[in-house]
Design an enzyme around this catalytic site. Sequence first.
Site, PDB file in Angstrom:
ATOM      1  CG  ASP A 191      -0.305   8.130   9.263  1.00 47.45           C
ATOM      2  OD1 ASP A 191      -1.068   8.498   8.346  1.00 47.45           O
ATOM      3  OD2 ASP A 191       0.434   7.132   9.163  1.00 47.45           O
TER       4      ASP A 191
ATOM      5  NE  ARG B  18       4.004  10.118   8.104  1.00 44.58           N
ATOM      6  CZ  ARG B  18       4.667  11.114   8.677  1.00 44.58           C
ATOM      7  NH1 ARG B  18       4.022  12.055   9.306  1.00 44.58           N
ATOM      8  NH2 ARG B  18       5.966  11.146   8.638  1.00 44.58           N
TER       9      ARG B  18
ATOM     10  CB  THR C 121       7.887  14.117  10.049  1.00 47.50           C
ATOM     11  OG1 THR C 121       6.766  13.999   9.176  1.00 47.50           O
ATOM     12  CG2 THR C 121       8.014  12.831  10.868  1.00 47.50           C
TER      13      THR C 121
ATOM     14  CD  GLU D  76       2.108  14.343  -1.743  1.00 45.00           C
ATOM     15  OE1 GLU D  76       3.213  14.274  -1.174  1.00 45.00           O
ATOM     16  OE2 GLU D  76       1.898  13.939  -2.890  1.00 45.00           O
TER      17      GLU D  76
ATOM     18  CG  LEU E  88      -1.583  -1.273   1.660  1.00 46.24           C
ATOM     19  CD1 LEU E  88      -2.440  -1.038   2.894  1.00 46.24           C
ATOM     20  CD2 LEU E  88      -2.428  -1.814   0.515  1.00 46.24           C
ATOM     21  CG  HIS E  89       3.872   3.905  -2.492  1.00 48.27           C
ATOM     22  ND1 HIS E  89       5.103   3.656  -1.920  1.00 48.27           N
ATOM     23  CD2 HIS E  89       3.953   5.153  -3.033  1.00 48.27           C
ATOM     24  CE1 HIS E  89       5.899   4.706  -2.117  1.00 48.27           C
ATOM     25  NE2 HIS E  89       5.213   5.626  -2.780  1.00 48.27           N
ATOM     26  CB  SER E  90       0.361   7.100   1.064  1.00 44.22           C
ATOM     27  OG  SER E  90      -0.472   6.267   1.844  1.00 44.22           O
ATOM     28  CD  GLU E  91      -0.604  12.007  -5.002  1.00 45.41           C
ATOM     29  OE1 GLU E  91      -0.557  12.397  -6.171  1.00 45.41           O
ATOM     30  OE2 GLU E  91      -1.550  12.259  -4.232  1.00 45.41           O
TER      31      GLU E  91
ATOM     32  CE  LYS F 250       1.481   2.138   4.420  1.00 42.67           C
ATOM     33  NZ  LYS F 250       2.465   2.190   3.297  1.00 42.67           N
TER      34      LYS F 250
ATOM     35  NE  ARG G 220      -0.061   7.268   5.794  1.00 42.92           N
ATOM     36  CZ  ARG G 220       1.083   6.612   5.715  1.00 42.92           C
ATOM     37  NH1 ARG G 220       1.556   6.254   4.524  1.00 42.92           N
ATOM     38  NH2 ARG G 220       1.765   6.299   6.804  1.00 42.92           N
TER      39      ARG G 220
END
Length: 204
Positions: A126, A94, A114, A92, A50-53, A154, A128
């Site tokens: 986060d 998170r 961050t 994008e 699962l790859h977040s933009e 995830k 997401r």
Amino acid sequence: MSVVFVAASQLPTPFGVFTMHGFLDEANGKEHVALTLGEVADGAPVLGRLHSECLTGDALFSLRCDCGFQLEAALRAIANEGRGVLLYLRQEGRGIGLLNKIRAYELQDGGADTVEANERLGFGADQRDYAMCQPMLEHLGITAVKLMTNNPRKVKALESYGLNVAERVPLQTGLNPHNRKYLATKAGKLGHMLGNLHQAEAES
């Protein structure tokens, strides 16, 4: 869930020829993509990510994060396996969006980490959401995955939607002088499984 399949096409890449499946979340207009290689609907666990933009890391070669490195490593691993899936999710920064991500970077330039930067802007560390993954994987006929991730959230998210995470495959790559603090913060504050080095840095 309002995620619907739209269309599929071939996508030649340096790693192999993937099939690109487009999905639309009708609730918010976001467009997500799944890349598949080989037979993924046979019931056996599928190597997946699962790859977040991350525009800065994925497309602009940023060294502030490890996202672009992880994207390339995941696609290469799937190609080497000859079978797998990558969900490219439009969330994008998170989940805070590109412009807020740049605002967060500005705060990080001033010394914030961050997590602190996101919180100063009024966001969670986060934000997401992985709910869209369930209908996407269901459309592809995938019920079990070998998930390439360092993020335990995830794993828990997929399991909460009834998917079988048969294995967690570490995806540690891209360490450089520009992202050491970032990776240490992910290990120390977000629980990412990045090994003893980053954990020690986070606690120092």
